[in-house]
Design an enzyme around this catalytic site. Structure first.
Site, PDB file in Angstrom:
ATOM      1  N   TYR A 145      14.872  17.814  17.752  1.00 30.27           N
ATOM      2  CA  TYR A 145      15.887  18.108  16.727  1.00 30.27           C
ATOM      3  C   TYR A 145      16.033  16.972  15.720  1.00 30.27           C
ATOM      4  O   TYR A 145      16.531  17.174  14.618  1.00 30.27           O
ATOM      5  CB  TYR A 145      17.257  18.372  17.381  1.00 30.27           C
ATOM      6  N   LYS A 191       8.765  19.718  30.887  1.00 33.43           N
ATOM      7  CA  LYS A 191       7.567  20.554  30.705  1.00 33.43           C
ATOM      8  C   LYS A 191       6.374  19.613  30.757  1.00 33.43           C
ATOM      9  O   LYS A 191       5.549  19.563  29.843  1.00 33.43           O
ATOM     10  CB  LYS A 191       7.693  21.304  29.356  1.00 33.43           C
ATOM     11  N   ASP A 199      10.332  26.507  32.195  1.00 35.26           N
ATOM     12  CA  ASP A 199      10.187  27.970  32.283  1.00 35.26           C
ATOM     13  C   ASP A 199      10.668  28.467  33.641  1.00 35.26           C
ATOM     14  O   ASP A 199      11.354  29.489  33.743  1.00 35.26           O
ATOM     15  CB  ASP A 199       8.744  28.405  31.983  1.00 35.26           C
ATOM     16  N   ASP A 207      19.828  22.829  25.174  1.00 38.28           N
ATOM     17  CA  ASP A 207      20.489  23.770  24.271  1.00 38.28           C
ATOM     18  C   ASP A 207      20.347  25.192  24.826  1.00 38.28           C
ATOM     19  O   ASP A 207      21.320  25.943  24.969  1.00 38.28           O
ATOM     20  CB  ASP A 207      19.803  23.653  22.892  1.00 38.28           C
ATOM     21  N   ASP A 220      23.269  27.413  27.324  1.00 36.94           N
ATOM     22  CA  ASP A 220      23.783  28.716  26.885  1.00 36.94           C
ATOM     23  C   ASP A 220      23.484  29.786  27.925  1.00 36.94           C
ATOM     24  O   ASP A 220      24.321  30.632  28.223  1.00 36.94           O
ATOM     25  CB  ASP A 220      23.154  29.124  25.547  1.00 36.94           C
TER      26      ASP A 220
END
Ligand code: NAD
Length: 353
Positions: free
Chosen positions: A138, A188, A220, A244, A248
């Protein structure tokens, strides 16, 4: 204990009003709190011309903690980008160096039917996601859209320094110590070198926390496990982008957005505490918003910034009690329970304290 109170926009003033009443009730029982209110977001643009005005900046910097409602609303969506309420939020997070985002996802047994998952999968769910908030793809450079070989390409850079990983890992291990002492780090590493470093540094930090059991999971798989068997987790720690998405996902497991608090911390324990939901313009001013996420944010503030575990647990116990007594705002209402408005819910929590 100095608290900067930022009600914000939409339902913000209504829900923050109830959290302030709860804190005042604790103050009258001897907790030494000082609260001062300021403007952030759309209301700040309206009254001071800026989403994060200088007066707010001064107060927020001086305070030990910030309690925020929410910012934004459709009337501000056409303003130039630098005047938008969200700029105020990003501005205060950056200004205060809030790099650690703590989001509990907790489902009270009384609300198990609110989830889209089967009640037995989620009833009693209590996990904490620790997300790094100021680094990663980001913010990484280079970034942008440019033309290469006659066509546009989009570029972002995933980057973490060892120091950034180390400090968020320490927050996560510390939080795990206050809970069930199990930490799952999500990365990852099979594809991204940046997250190989993440795994190496988190493993290294674990040596300082021998009492916390560390595991690793690929993102994943973590996304899948969160809907398959979320109760296997206690604390999860991950980078900005994965966090993020996973936070959620985890909060939606509970089905009740009006119930979930959050904390964003700096490296000295100062924090900004806010519900995870937005300003809910569709119900603003109607007196029906659920204030419990904000009240629980105040509890997190007492725990993480002020180390007032007893007072924090008192608020959380009171929330549990009012749910047990059947009080529900419209968003969590079910037949057979007592539907109440924002203020009545605040009254019930204070009575239960
Ligand atoms: P939202 O979270 O405000 O609302 C989503 C839905 O949930 C709405 O139907 C709303 O009525 C309901 N809801 C939310 N909080 C509730 C509560 N406490 N009690 C009962 N119902 C509740 O999300 P949105 O509609 O996508 O965004 C509205 C505005 O909020 C936008 O301007 C957005 O930018 C802003 N926003 C701000 C923050 C923040 O301040 N941290 C976060 C998200 C969205």
């Amino acid at each position: 204990m100095k608290i900067c109170v930022l009600p914000g926009d939409g339902i913000g003033p209504e829900i923050v009003g109830q959290a302030v009443r709860v804190l005042e009730a604790l103050r009258s029982d001897g907790l030494k709190l000082e609260m001062e209110t300021a403007l952030l977001g759309g209301c700040a643009v309206d009254q001071a011309g800026e989403p994060y005005p200088e007066a707010t900046r001064r107060l927020a910097r001086e305070a030990d903690a910030v309690l925020l409602g929410a910012v934004g609303g459709p009337q501000y969506d056409t303003l130039p980008r630098e005047k938008r309420p969200e700029r105020g939020l990003l501005g205060i997070r950056k200004d205060l160096g809030l790099f650690a985002n703590l989001r509990p996802a907790m489902l009270y047994p009384e609300l198990a039917n609110a989830s889209s998952l089967k009640p037995e999968i989620v009833a009693g769910l209590d996990i904490l996601i620790v997300r790094e908030l100021t680094g990663d793809i980001y913010f990484g450079e280079p970034r942008g859209i440019e033309t290469r070989d006659g066509q546009r390409v989009g570029i972002n850079t995933m980057i973490y320094s060892e120091a950034e990983i180390r400090r968020i890992a320490c927050v996560a291990f510390g939080a795990a110590r206050k809970r069930s002492r199990r930490l799952c780090s999500v990365d990852k590493m099979n594809v991204l070198e940046c997250t190989q470093l993440w795994r190496d540094v988190v493993t290294d930090v674990a040596r300082d926390y021998p009492d916390v059991e560390l595991s690793h999971m690929l993102v994943d798989n973590a996304a899948m496990q969160l809907v398959r068997n979320p109760k296997q987790f206690d604390v999860m720690v991950t980078g900005n982008m994965f966090g993020d998405i996973l936070s959620d996902e985890a909060s939606m497991l509970t089905g009740s957005i009006g119930m979930l608090p959050s904390a964003s911390l700096d490296d000295k324990g100062k924090g900004l505490y806010e519900p995870i939901h937005g300003s809910a313009p569709d119900i603003a001013g109607k007196g029906v918003a659920n204030p419990l996420a904000t009240i629980l944010s105040a509890a997190m503030m007492l725990r993480y910034t002020f180390s007032q575990e007893t007072a924090a647990a008192r608020i959380e116990g009171a929330v549990k009690k009012v749910l047990g007594q059947g009080y529900r705002t419209a968003d969590i209402y079910e037949a057979g329970t007592k539907k109440v408005g924002t203020k009545e819910m605040g009254d019930a929590v204070i009575a239960a304290l």
